[in-house]
Design an enzyme around this catalytic site. Sequence first.
Site, PDB file in Angstrom:
ATOM      1  N   LEU A 212       0.865  -1.182   0.000  1.00  0.00           N
ATOM      2  CA  LEU A 212       0.000   0.000   0.000  1.00  0.00           C
ATOM      3  C   LEU A 212       0.902   1.232   0.000  1.00  0.00           C
ATOM      4  O   LEU A 212       1.877   1.287   0.758  1.00  0.00           O
ATOM      5  CB  LEU A 212      -0.877   0.029   1.252  1.00  0.00           C
ATOM      6  N   ASP A 213       0.588   2.220  -0.835  1.00  0.00           N
ATOM      7  CA  ASP A 213       1.369   3.453  -0.857  1.00  0.00           C
ATOM      8  C   ASP A 213       1.355   4.118   0.520  1.00  0.00           C
ATOM      9  O   ASP A 213       0.386   3.977   1.274  1.00  0.00           O
ATOM     10  CB  ASP A 213       0.799   4.437  -1.878  1.00  0.00           C
ATOM     11  N   PRO A 214       2.411   4.882   0.861  1.00  0.00           N
ATOM     12  CA  PRO A 214       2.445   5.556   2.169  1.00  0.00           C
ATOM     13  C   PRO A 214       1.223   6.429   2.444  1.00  0.00           C
ATOM     14  O   PRO A 214       0.731   6.467   3.576  1.00  0.00           O
ATOM     15  CB  PRO A 214       3.728   6.392   2.095  1.00  0.00           C
TER      16      PRO A 214
ATOM     17  N   ALA B 147      -1.764   5.969   1.488  1.00  0.00           N
ATOM     18  CA  ALA B 147      -2.981   5.162   1.577  1.00  0.00           C
ATOM     19  C   ALA B 147      -3.159   4.587   2.976  1.00  0.00           C
ATOM     20  O   ALA B 147      -2.208   4.393   3.730  1.00  0.00           O
ATOM     21  CB  ALA B 147      -2.937   4.040   0.555  1.00  0.00           C
TER      22      ALA B 147
END
Length: 293
Positions: free
Chosen positions: A39-41, A43
Site C-alpha cells: 500500500l502506498d504511504p 494510503a
Amino acid sequence: MSPPGLVVVDKPAGMTSHDVVGRCRRIFATRRVGHAGTLDPMATGVLVLGVERATKILGLLTAAAKSYSATIRLGQATSTDDAEGDVARSVDARHLTSQAIEAAVGGLRGDIHQVPSTVSAIKVAGKRAYKLVREGQAVELPARPVRIDRFEVRGLRAAGACVDVDVEVDCSSGTYVRALARDLGAALGVGGHLTALRRTRVGRFGLEQAYGLDELAECPRLSYSLDEACLLIFGRRDLSADEAEAAGNGRALAAAGIDGVYAACAPDGRVIALLRDEGARTKSVVVLRPATL
C-alpha cells in the site's frame, strides 16, 4: 515463538508497508513477518500480514481482488498521479457535469488495458520504476490488462476550480487506482490525480477484521491462525494419516478433482500442505507442516 497465522492490519497514512512489517516484527517478536501486497504511504486500510510459517502463503494472496474507496481531484494532473507529486497541469474543471463524469467513469469499467503509474514498484531492466524516475530518467511502462468490476461515483463537490469525486472501486490485482484517477482526468480533458485512498478489502479480508497497530501493540493477536486462514481462502481435502505423512514429505498423492489450490488436512484437522491437481497426481504448492517438523 509466535504462532503462525495472518494479521489484517488497518495501515495508517504516512507509513510504508515495510514500516508496518517492521512494527509487527517487534510486536510479535519474530523476524518472520511479511505482507501480501504493498500500500502506498499516503494510503490507509487493509494490509494482510503473515507471521511465521504463514509467510509461505502470502504469494498466493497477492493475486486476490482488491476494493478501495478513494477521492479523485479533477482539474489537476501531478507528476505521481497522486497528491504527493508536483502539479504538472491545472485546468478549470467547474464546467464538468455529473453526467459527463459518470460517462467517463463508465468507460473505465470492465476489462481494460491500463498503463501503470511511472512512480510504481514495477521493475524496468531490474530496477524499480520509481527509482528511475527519482534519478531523472524517462520511464515508459507498457499497458497491461486489468479488470475493473466496480467503479462507482459516491459523491461530487467543488474544490476551488477543481472537482473532487469520491469513488468506490472493485478491481483485479495489479490495478493502480492512481492510474484510474489519471485516466479519468484525461478522458475529461482536465487532468486528474488521487487525493485519498483507503483499501477496504483484499480477497476475503476486509476492514471489519482489521486491527490498528496500537491495538496490536497493546495486545498482540492474530486475525486468523494458519489453519483458519487456509480453510477460509482455499478449498479443503481431508487426508488419511498415510496421505498426510506423504504430503508432509512433499510426495504426490492421487488427484482429488478439486479446481485450483486446496488445503490438504490431516485427520486432526491441521493443514499439512497446499496442493493442486496436475493430471492424475497432485503437486505441492507449499508444504506448511513438513513431516520432519
